[in-house]
Write an enzyme that holds these catalytic residues in place. Structure first.
Site, PDB file in Angstrom:
ATOM      1  N   SER A   1       3.501  -2.983  49.649  1.00  0.00           N
ATOM      2  CA  SER A   1       3.979  -3.578  48.393  1.00  0.00           C
ATOM      3  C   SER A   1       4.307  -5.050  48.589  1.00  0.00           C
ATOM      4  O   SER A   1       3.414  -5.844  48.815  1.00  0.00           O
ATOM      5  CB  SER A   1       5.136  -2.820  47.763  1.00  0.00           C
ATOM      6  OG  SER A   1       5.257  -3.221  46.408  1.00  0.00           O
TER       7      SER A   1
ATOM      8  N   CYS B   1       6.302   1.058  49.632  1.00  0.00           N
ATOM      9  CA  CYS B   1       5.803   2.375  49.238  1.00  0.00           C
ATOM     10  C   CYS B   1       5.570   3.210  50.488  1.00  0.00           C
ATOM     11  O   CYS B   1       5.278   2.676  51.554  1.00  0.00           O
ATOM     12  CB  CYS B   1       4.495   2.241  48.457  1.00  0.00           C
ATOM     13  SG  CYS B   1       4.719   1.422  46.872  1.00  0.00           S
TER      14      CYS B   1
ATOM     15  N   HIS C   1      13.966 -16.069  46.201  1.00  0.00           N
ATOM     16  CA  HIS C   1      14.197 -17.278  45.412  1.00  0.00           C
ATOM     17  C   HIS C   1      15.551 -17.811  45.867  1.00  0.00           C
ATOM     18  O   HIS C   1      16.527 -17.053  45.883  1.00  0.00           O
ATOM     19  CB  HIS C   1      14.203 -16.978  43.913  1.00  0.00           C
ATOM     20  CG  HIS C   1      12.967 -16.272  43.467  1.00  0.00           C
ATOM     21  ND1 HIS C   1      11.764 -16.923  43.275  1.00  0.00           N
ATOM     22  CD2 HIS C   1      12.727 -14.966  43.222  1.00  0.00           C
ATOM     23  CE1 HIS C   1      10.850 -16.038  42.912  1.00  0.00           C
ATOM     24  NE2 HIS C   1      11.408 -14.845  42.883  1.00  0.00           N
TER      25      HIS C   1
END
EC number: 4.1.1.50
Length: 124
Positions: A63, A83, A68
């Site tokens: 995944s 996953c 940020h």
């Protein structure tokens, strides 16, 4: 219920401001966190904003990881979504927290892709 994956949403506070504003170091930390968790890195993209801040994504076979940063606030928003059962998103999240020198974090774990029966997915 059986989940396809686990998504850790982490709020990191009191982070080292110099680290948060260093694109190369943030990229290295994110890639290393994916590898330490047992993930297979596919693509990496990071951007340094002016006057400050870094955003980036590490695409993994399982995944993704994203970050940020707001150096002026000592804050980073981090997502680790994996996953399958092979990769532990908490290993990546804890490594990132340590490397950013966060004074504290809050997290939420979301189970993604909930099914009543176990689902067999190729390569996971």
């Amino acid at each position: 219920m059986h989940a396809l994956g686990r998504h850790i949403i982490a709020e990191l506070y009191g982070c080292d401001k110099e680290v948060l504003n260093n694109r190369e170091l943030i990229e290295k930390i994110m890639v290393e966190s994916a590898l330490k968790a047992g993930a297979e890195v596919r693509e990496v993209a990071f951007h340094k904003f002016s006057p400050q801040g870094v955003s980036g994504v590490v695409v993994i076979s399982e995944s993704h990881l994203t970050i940020h940063t707001w150096p002026e606030l000592g804050y980073a928003a981090v997502d680790v979504f994996t996953c399958g059962e092979r990769v532990d998103p908490w290993q990546a999240c804890n490594y990132i927290t340590e490397m950013l020198k966060a004074s504290h974090m809050t997290t939420t774990e979301v189970k993604r892709g909930l099914f009543e029966q176990p689902v067999k997915v190729a390569n996971l």
